[in-house]
Design a protein around this motif. Structure first.
Motif, PDB file in Angstrom:
ATOM      1  N   PRO A  44       0.489  50.659 -69.023  1.00 50.70           N
ATOM      2  CA  PRO A  44       0.468  51.421 -67.760  1.00 50.70           C
ATOM      3  C   PRO A  44       0.120  50.582 -66.535  1.00 50.70           C
ATOM      4  CG  PRO A  44      -0.649  52.625 -69.517  1.00 50.70           C
ATOM      5  CD  PRO A  44      -0.375  51.261 -70.053  1.00 50.70           C
ATOM      6  N   LEU A  45      -0.761  49.625 -66.704  1.00 52.06           N
ATOM      7  CA  LEU A  45      -1.219  48.841 -65.557  1.00 52.06           C
ATOM      8  C   LEU A  45      -0.450  47.527 -65.379  1.00 52.06           C
ATOM      9  CD1 LEU A  45      -5.092  49.300 -65.947  1.00 52.06           C
ATOM     10  CD2 LEU A  45      -3.516  50.550 -64.452  1.00 52.06           C
ATOM     11  N   TYR A  46       0.660  47.383 -66.091  1.00 53.03           N
ATOM     12  CA  TYR A  46       1.405  46.111 -66.004  1.00 53.03           C
ATOM     13  C   TYR A  46       1.870  45.822 -64.582  1.00 53.03           C
ATOM     14  CZ  TYR A  46       5.200  42.773 -66.313  1.00 53.03           C
ATOM     15  OH  TYR A  46       6.010  41.700 -66.109  1.00 53.03           O
ATOM     16  N   ASN A  47       2.204  46.843 -63.811  1.00 55.23           N
ATOM     17  CA  ASN A  47       2.709  46.620 -62.451  1.00 55.23           C
ATOM     18  C   ASN A  47       1.701  45.878 -61.578  1.00 55.23           C
ATOM     19  OD1 ASN A  47       4.833  47.225 -60.372  1.00 55.23           O
ATOM     20  ND2 ASN A  47       3.083  48.244 -59.416  1.00 55.23           N
ATOM     21  N   ALA A  49       0.948  42.231 -58.233  1.00 52.19           N
ATOM     22  CA  ALA A  49       0.028  42.121 -57.098  1.00 52.19           C
ATOM     23  C   ALA A  49      -0.890  40.913 -57.271  1.00 52.19           C
ATOM     24  CB  ALA A  49      -0.796  43.398 -56.967  1.00 52.19           C
ATOM     25  N   VAL A  50      -1.381  40.722 -58.490  1.00 56.54           N
ATOM     26  CA  VAL A  50      -2.258  39.580 -58.757  1.00 56.54           C
ATOM     27  C   VAL A  50      -1.511  38.269 -58.536  1.00 56.54           C
ATOM     28  CG1 VAL A  50      -3.581  38.388 -60.549  1.00 56.54           C
ATOM     29  CG2 VAL A  50      -3.691  40.887 -60.363  1.00 56.54           C
ATOM     30  N   TYR A  51      -0.271  38.203 -59.048  1.00 55.28           N
ATOM     31  CA  TYR A  51       0.492  36.960 -58.913  1.00 55.28           C
ATOM     32  C   TYR A  51       0.857  36.683 -57.461  1.00 55.28           C
ATOM     33  CZ  TYR A  51       3.159  33.136 -60.934  1.00 55.28           C
ATOM     34  OH  TYR A  51       3.602  31.900 -61.294  1.00 55.28           O
ATOM     35  N   LEU A  74      -0.101  33.293 -55.394  1.00 50.55           N
ATOM     36  CA  LEU A  74       0.860  32.493 -54.628  1.00 50.55           C
ATOM     37  C   LEU A  74       0.426  32.363 -53.179  1.00 50.55           C
ATOM     38  CD1 LEU A  74       4.235  33.878 -56.059  1.00 50.55           C
ATOM     39  CD2 LEU A  74       3.016  31.794 -56.700  1.00 50.55           C
ATOM     40  N   LEU A  75      -0.129  33.434 -52.605  1.00 48.60           N
ATOM     41  CA  LEU A  75      -0.622  33.376 -51.231  1.00 48.60           C
ATOM     42  C   LEU A  75      -1.768  32.376 -51.114  1.00 48.60           C
ATOM     43  CD1 LEU A  75      -0.631  34.420 -48.328  1.00 48.60           C
ATOM     44  CD2 LEU A  75      -2.178  36.251 -49.070  1.00 48.60           C
ATOM     45  N   MET A  76      -2.683  32.405 -52.056  1.00 44.18           N
ATOM     46  CA  MET A  76      -3.787  31.447 -52.050  1.00 44.18           C
ATOM     47  C   MET A  76      -3.274  30.015 -52.216  1.00 44.18           C
ATOM     48  SD  MET A  76      -6.609  32.941 -51.444  1.00 44.18           S
ATOM     49  CE  MET A  76      -7.742  31.663 -51.955  1.00 44.18           C
ATOM     50  N   PHE A  77      -2.260  29.860 -53.035  1.00 44.70           N
ATOM     51  CA  PHE A  77      -1.667  28.531 -53.234  1.00 44.70           C
ATOM     52  C   PHE A  77      -1.123  28.003 -51.910  1.00 44.70           C
ATOM     53  CE2 PHE A  77       1.912  25.728 -54.065  1.00 44.70           C
ATOM     54  CZ  PHE A  77       1.431  24.886 -55.045  1.00 44.70           C
TER      55      PHE A  77
END
Length: 408
Positions: free
Chosen positions: A347-350, A354-356, A360-363
């Motif tokens: 259920p929480l796979y979506n 958001a985490v990824y 990427l933003l932090m990268f």
């Protein structure tokens, strides 16, 4: 009285003949010494950069000549003609002897410049160098080729040092001349070939922030500048030294063609790629292109996974560019595929998207301040992936809200 005069004349004649004989011996000795010195000549031949990715740093070979025997060969460090082994970092190499005129002909056709610098070696060292090169060639490929360590320059200098008796080539002053990190050095040397720079910096990894030993950071474009200031130094007394080169440089081929970059650089490509992704994402929302959105996400996911596996192999297995941590393994790695295979029905796979997207933003924000490896072109590509991850999370979230509303 007449007898005394005769004796004096005989003595003078003998003295004159003795002087002439001594002079002839000295002249013959000097000529023999000169012939011995130039019986074999050893030179470092430097070729200007080419347009191919493997030639953007130029080339360096050893030139051995014996005029009295009509011998004239170039010893060039060459790899096996196997691209699978080459990119796997398993390509072996050795020195190969090529007739000098035949060797120069190919570079003349390419318009590349060739300059020669005679090595300041003794007659015995020159003969030993020739023997060592022949022995290396007879042994066949036995060294693994790497772009920045086992290459034409490092091996040529290694062969020269191998024939020195209780001496070495002093590289200590090179550290003062080459202050930039490895990454800055690679960017400078490949400044005329932006796509080659893009490839090198992609695979260089955290070694971009390191400082290799001076002899491992040489390139044909800069080696002569440093070796002109270098010395062959005695191991027993550092004050006993001699120049690496002797005489003047010889221009064998003029530089007619120098590689120049086209307008379509990696930065231009990355800007266009990001714009296409942004425009496509906005269009999909406005036109409700669900199928097109799925196809785009699938294509990007496959490309990201394939490149992630490729980059992981180069960073951990292949030794072509050097092993070590690679900062681009953060945005490009097989982990998203593993997560998708294991948790896509949860259920929480979506929320994974958001985490990824945040990763990427932090990268994009952080890495330019901590490593010399990253550049604008790579960051723009990462930004395109971030846009799609954020978009996928937004649409997944919207679908969840719609399902909840429908159930109510």
């Amino acid at each position: 009285m007449s007898s005394l005069r005769h004796i004096i004349n005989e003595v003078l004649w003998c003295v004159i003949m003795l002087m002439i004989h001594c002079f002839a011996i000295c002249q013959a000795s000097a000529a023999t010494s000169q012939d011995s010195t130039h019986f074999v000549t050893a030179s470092l031949m430097v070729i200007s950069p080419g347009s191919e990715i493997y030639s953007v740093f130029g080339h360096c070979v050893l030139h051995m000549q014996c005029p009295s025997k009509d011998l004239d060969y170039v010893y060039t460090f060459e790899t096996e003609p196997n691209y699978l082994k080459f990119f796997a970092g398993k390509s072996k190499a050795c020195f190969v002897a090529v007739p000098a005129q035949e060797f120069l002909q190919q570079y003349k056709a390419e318009g590349r410049g060739v300059t020669e610098y005679e090595l300041n070696l003794t007659p015995h060292e020159k003969q030993e160098l020739w023997r060592a090169l022949d022995e290396d060639m007879e042994e066949g490929p036995r060294r693994y080729f790497t772009f920045f360590r086992n290459n034409c320059i490092t091996l040529s200098l290694l062969m020269v040092e191998s024939v020195l008796q209780n001496e070495y080539i002093d590289f200590s002053h090179f550290g003062q001349l080459m202050k930039p990190t490895n990454g800055e050095g690679i960017r400078y040397l490949s400044r005329h070939a932006p796509w080659a720079e893009f490839v090198f910096m992609t695979f260089l990894g955290s070694q971009a922030d390191d400082y290799w030993p001076a002899e491992d950071r040489m390139a044909p474009e800069i080696i002569t500048t440093y070796l002109k200031q270098g010395s062959i130094v005695s191991t027993q007394n550092s004050h006993i030294r001699r120049p690496v080169f002797t005489g003047k440089e010889t221009r064998l081929l003029p530089l007619r063609v120098f590689p120049t970059s086209t307008g379509f650089t990696p930065l231009v490509f990355s800007v266009i790629f990001l714009l296409i992704i942004v425009v496509l994402t906005v269009t999909e929302h406005l036109c409700c292109w669900e199928r097109e959105r799925g196809v785009t996400n699938t294509l990007l996911f496959v490309v990201q996974t394939l490149f992630g596996c490729f980059l992981l192999y180069f960073s951990l297995v292949s030794n072509l560019f050097g092993r070590g941590w690679n900062w681009y393994l953060i945005p490009f790695n097989p982990l998203p595929l593993v997560v998708w295979l294991c948790f896509r029905h949860r259920p929480l796979y979506n929320n994974v998207y958001a985490v990824y997207a945040l990763i990427l933003l932090m990268f994009i924000v952080v890495t330019p301040f901590i490593t010399d490896q990253v550049d604008a072109a790579h960051l723009l590509i990462v930004a395109a992936l971030m846009v799609r991850c954020a978009d996928r999370y937004y649409n997944g979230r919207k679908e969840q809200i719609n399902m909840i509303s429908t159930n109510k």
